[in-house]
Design an enzyme around this catalytic site. Structure first.
Site, PDB file in Angstrom:
ATOM      1  NE  ARG A 112     -26.243  58.203  24.424  1.00 38.68           N
ATOM      2  CZ  ARG A 112     -25.024  58.732  24.304  1.00 38.68           C
ATOM      3  NH1 ARG A 112     -24.742  59.905  24.860  1.00 38.68           N
ATOM      4  NH2 ARG A 112     -24.085  58.103  23.648  1.00 38.68           N
ATOM      5  CG  HIS A 140     -21.622  53.421  24.789  1.00 36.97           C
ATOM      6  ND1 HIS A 140     -22.474  53.532  23.702  1.00 36.97           N
ATOM      7  CD2 HIS A 140     -20.917  54.588  24.838  1.00 36.97           C
ATOM      8  CE1 HIS A 140     -22.291  54.728  23.142  1.00 36.97           C
ATOM      9  NE2 HIS A 140     -21.352  55.377  23.799  1.00 36.97           N
ATOM     10  CD  GLN A 143     -17.073  54.894  22.188  1.00 34.15           C
ATOM     11  OE1 GLN A 143     -17.858  55.820  22.091  1.00 34.15           O
ATOM     12  NE2 GLN A 143     -15.875  54.921  21.612  1.00 34.15           N
ATOM     13  CG  ASP A 234     -16.132  56.459  30.126  1.00 29.96           C
ATOM     14  OD1 ASP A 234     -16.236  57.621  29.668  1.00 29.96           O
ATOM     15  OD2 ASP A 234     -17.123  55.742  30.395  1.00 29.96           O
ATOM     16  CB  CYS A 274     -15.735  56.404  24.831  1.00 27.10           C
ATOM     17  SG  CYS A 274     -15.998  56.894  26.548  1.00 27.10           S
ATOM     18  NE  ARG A 302     -19.840  55.334  18.581  1.00 21.07           N
ATOM     19  CZ  ARG A 302     -20.568  55.937  19.521  1.00 21.07           C
ATOM     20  NH1 ARG A 302     -20.001  56.751  20.377  1.00 21.07           N
ATOM     21  NH2 ARG A 302     -21.861  55.686  19.646  1.00 21.07           N
TER      22      ARG A 302
HETATM   23  N1   CP Z   1     -18.736  58.447  23.096  1.00 23.47           N
HETATM   24  C1   CP Z   1     -20.025  58.829  23.038  1.00 23.47           C
HETATM   25  O1   CP Z   1     -20.950  58.042  23.076  1.00 23.47           O
HETATM   26  O2   CP Z   1     -20.204  60.172  22.929  1.00 23.47           O
HETATM   27  P1   CP Z   1     -21.612  60.927  23.044  1.00 23.47           P
HETATM   28  O3   CP Z   1     -22.081  60.770  24.461  1.00 23.47           O
HETATM   29  O4   CP Z   1     -21.293  62.363  22.698  1.00 23.47           O
HETATM   30  O5   CP Z   1     -22.566  60.314  22.084  1.00 23.47           O
HETATM   31  N1  NVA Z   2     -19.661  56.289  30.756  1.00 25.22           N
HETATM   32  C1  NVA Z   2     -20.052  57.495  30.058  1.00 25.22           C
HETATM   33  C2  NVA Z   2     -19.873  57.317  28.594  1.00 25.22           C
HETATM   34  C3  NVA Z   2     -20.167  58.538  27.769  1.00 25.22           C
HETATM   35  C4  NVA Z   2     -20.034  58.281  26.300  1.00 25.22           C
HETATM   36  C5  NVA Z   2     -21.479  57.839  30.410  1.00 25.22           C
HETATM   37  O1  NVA Z   2     -22.313  56.940  30.493  1.00 25.22           O
HETATM   38  O2  NVA Z   2     -21.765  59.025  30.624  1.00 25.22           O
END
Ligand code: CP
Ligand code: NVA
Length: 315
Positions: A112, A140, A143, A234, A274, A302
């Site tokens: 990430r 993502h 997700q 989101d 999400c 997930r």
């Molecule tokens: N939805 C999601 O990716 O959650 P986290 O940021 O907690 O991993």
């Molecule tokens: N769009 C959000 C998603 C979190 C799971 C972010 O990138 O923070």
């Protein structure tokens, strides 16, 4: 043990890395893995990754993604290695060298990070290291796999359904554009001016669309939601954009998902998120907690979709 679907590519940096067949097989496999989970150590896949190692490199916070990858690897009989976040920016040593070291020890890297190009650099540098995108600023994809499974479970068939995404044309919206197009769904994306889903994403989604799948952009939330089978939102401020939060709160206010907006959707429409959710910003508490909300099913899924993904890449 059931055979894993063949991977379409070494890595999973994007939904676009999957063929249609691989996506269909992955989702079918995720459903079986979900059904088999109560068997715990007796599940047919309980030692599928025995002797394998998966490294995790998370440069941004995570509850769901980190927990579900950790549990997925362990439930498939593999080991995890957690790397300090400093290694993700190439500051201590080049990302290429990080990947070339890791491939000597581990089978996969779940990363990430900020720029998608960092994940791509790691993937390109190591021929035997499977790199999985656990969220970048641009995409993502893990997700979106869970979201697809959630809709499949609810509807049986997703082809011909309409999902309305209300909010920032961000990483989550991008991966939804990919997956919905590949599955033959319509995606309506409503965003304030300047925060639309990028043209390149709409074009890429059109290239992988099947069965009439299509993405349409809207300036008005109600128009996008009208008649939709599910409404998704989101956070307005994604990780890394914290300094823009005030401006975004003002600009995105007309895009809050509340009961009034949900009433424009099809009867029985689902609400999707999400998570993490900011009640009172992108969604009201009553909608998030309503029977229409499948946000926690998405979070559960997930785990199952990422198990299927790991089996596809490593099995
Ligand atoms: N939805 C999601 O990716 O959650 P986290 O940021 O907690 O991993
Ligand atoms: N769009 C959000 C998603 C979190 C799971 C972010 O990138 O923070």
């Amino acid at each position: 043990m059931q055979r894993a679907p063949a991977a379409s590519s070494k890595d999973f940096l994007s939904l676009l890395d999957l063929s249609h067949q691989a996506l269909d097989a992955l989702l079918a496999r995720a459903r079986r893995l979900k059904a088999e989970r109560p068997l715990r150590a007796g599940a047919p896949t309980a030692s599928a990754l025995a002797g394998m190692h998966v490294a995790m490199l998370f440069e941004k916070p995570s509850l769901r993604t980190l927990s579900t990858f950790e549990i997925a690897v362990k439930e498939l009989g593999g080991n995890t290695l957690h790397l300090p976040r400093e290694f993700a920016d190439g500051g201590r040593e080049p990302l290429e060298d990080v990947a070339r070291n890791l491939e000597r020890w581990v089978d996969a890297l779940v990363v990430r990070t900020f720029a998608q190009s960092r994940a791509a650099t790691l993937a390109a540098a190591a021929r035997s290291l499977h790199v999985v995108n656990a969220l970048t600023d641009e995409e993502h994809p893990c997700q979106a796999l869970a979201d697809a499974l959630t809709m499949l479970e609810r509807w049986g068939e997703v082809r011909g359904r309409t999902l309305a995404f209300v909010g920032d044309g961000n990483n989550v919206a991008t991966s939804l554009a990919h997956v919905t197009s590949m599955l033959g769904m319509s995606l309506h994306v409503a965003s304030p001016a300047g925060y639309e889903l990028p043209d390149a994403v709409v074009d890429a989604a059109a290239r992988v669309a099947r069965h009439g799948g299509a993405v349409r952009r809207f300036a008005d939330a109600r128009e996008a939601v009208r008649g939709a089978d599910a409404v998704y939102t989101d956070v307005w401020t994604s990780m890394g954009q914290e300094q823009e939060a005030g401006r975004r709160r003002a600009l995105f206010a007309p895009f809050q998902v509340d009961a009034g907006l949900m009433s424009a959707a099809a009867p029985g429409a689902l609400f999707m998120h999400c998570l993490p959710a900011h009640r009172g910003e992108e969604v009201t508490a009553d909608v998030l907690e309503s029977p229409a909300s499948v946000a926690f099913d998405q979070a559960e899924n997930r785990l199952h979709t990422q198990k299927a993904l790991l089996l596809m890449l490593l099995g």
